[in-house]
Design a protein around this motif. Structure first.
Motif, PDB file in Angstrom:
ATOM      1  N   THR A  53       7.594   0.287   0.882  1.00 44.68           N
ATOM      2  CA  THR A  53       6.324  -0.380   1.185  1.00 44.68           C
ATOM      3  C   THR A  53       6.160  -1.690   0.432  1.00 44.68           C
ATOM      4  O   THR A  53       5.171  -2.393   0.647  1.00 44.68           O
ATOM      5  CB  THR A  53       5.143   0.551   0.854  1.00 44.68           C
ATOM      6  OG1 THR A  53       5.168   0.879  -0.541  1.00 44.68           O
ATOM      7  CG2 THR A  53       5.206   1.820   1.677  1.00 44.68           C
ATOM      8  N   THR A  56      -0.025 -10.373  -1.763  1.00 46.96           N
ATOM      9  CA  THR A  56       0.371  -8.968  -1.883  1.00 46.96           C
ATOM     10  C   THR A  56       1.846  -8.758  -1.563  1.00 46.96           C
ATOM     11  O   THR A  56       2.500  -7.893  -2.155  1.00 46.96           O
ATOM     12  CB  THR A  56      -0.461  -8.081  -0.935  1.00 46.96           C
ATOM     13  OG1 THR A  56      -0.373  -8.601   0.396  1.00 46.96           O
ATOM     14  CG2 THR A  56      -1.916  -8.034  -1.363  1.00 46.96           C
ATOM     15  N   THR A  58       0.843  -1.193   0.000  1.00 46.42           N
ATOM     16  CA  THR A  58       0.000   0.000   0.000  1.00 46.42           C
ATOM     17  C   THR A  58       0.881   1.246   0.000  1.00 46.42           C
ATOM     18  O   THR A  58       2.077   1.176   0.209  1.00 46.42           O
ATOM     19  CB  THR A  58      -0.924   0.034   1.236  1.00 46.42           C
ATOM     20  OG1 THR A  58      -0.116   0.081   2.426  1.00 46.42           O
ATOM     21  CG2 THR A  58      -1.806  -1.202   1.287  1.00 46.42           C
TER      22      THR A  58
END
Length: 213
Positions: A107, A170, A77
C-alpha cells in the motif's frame, strides 16, 4: 441399481425371486457392496453375486469473492481484506478453509496487485483459483505549507528574500524540491506583489496553490 437376472435348469427364470441387499447411501462418500442371492424350489442356493458401488466426490468447490473486484485503496492507507466464501456439494460451507495470499500488496507504492484465493474439499478437489485485483492509487493532492509570514513588507530599494515553502504528498513524500515558485517582486517599484507556489505529484495531482503577498 442395474439389478441382476437368475435362471435355473429346473425352475427357469428366477429373476423375480432374487433377494437384493443394497446398502448404498448416495449422500455419503464410501465404497458399498450390493449382494444378489436366490434359491430354486429345491433349496439350491446360487453362488452369491456382488456389485461394488463407489460413491465419489469429483465436483470442485466454488469460491465466491465478497466485496469489490477490483478493489481500490488509497496509497498510504491500510489494506483491508474483503474476503470470500466457498461452498462444496459434499462438504457444504468451507469458507473457513480458504487460503488467501495477499502478500504482494504494497500500500506504500501505487500499482496493481493480485490477491489469490484457494480452497480444497475433503476429497482433495481443488477449487478453481479466484483472483482479486487490488489497485493502490494516489488521488490525494500534495499539501504546500508556506514558510515565514504573510504579508511581508519590504522597503523600496532593499533586497527581498523569499522564505519559501514546503510540500508533502502521501504517495511521493517530500516534494519541496519540486515546488514551482513564481516571484514577480520588484523592490525598485512600490506595489503589492503576489508570490505563488505550485506543485504536482507523480500521479498528476496538483496541490492547492499557496500565495504570499
Amino acid at each position: 441399481d442395474a439389478g441382476a437376472t437368475a435362471s435355473d435348469v429346473g425352475d427357469g427364470d428366477l429373476t423375480g425371486s432374487i433377494s437384493t441387499v443394497n446398502p448404498v447411501d448416495p449422500n455419503t462418500v464410501n465404497s458399498y457392496t450390493i449382494t444378489y442371492d436366490v434359491s430354486d424350489s429345491q433349496g439350491n442356493a446360487a453362488i452369491q453375486v456382488a456389485r461394488t458401488v463407489n460413491v465419489v466426490d469429483t465436483t470442485l468447490p466454488i469460491i465466491t469473492l465478497t466485496g469489490a473486484n477490483p478493489q481500490t485503496i488509497e496509497v498510504g492507507t491500510a489494506y483491508t481484506e474483503l474476503g470470500a466464501t466457498a461452498s462444496d456439494n459434499y462438504d457444504g460451507d468451507i469458507s473457513g478453509s480458504i487460503v488467501i495470499n495477499a502478500a504482494s500488496v504494497n500500500t506504500s507504492v501505487v500499482g496493481s496487485y493480485p490477491v489469490t484465493y484457494d480452497v480444497t474439499d475433503s476429497e482433495g478437489n481443488d477449487a478453481i483459483q479466484v483472483i482479486r485485483t487490488v489497485n493502490v492509487v494516489d488521488t490525494t493532492a500534495p499539501v504546500i505549507t508556506r514558510l515565514g509570514s504573510d504579508p511581508v513588507d519590504v522597503e523600496v530599494g532593499s533586497t527581498f528574500t523569499d522564505a519559501g515553502a514546503t510540500a508533502l504528498d502521501t504517495g511521493d513524500g517530500d516534494l519541496t524540491g519540486s515546488i514551482v515558485t513564481i516571484n514577480p517582486v520588484y523592490t525598485a517599484v512600490v506595489g503589492a506583489y503576489t508570490v505563488t507556489y505550485d506543485v504536482t505529484d507523480s500521479q498528476g495531482n496538483a496541490a492547492i496553490q499557496v500565495t504570499r503577498t
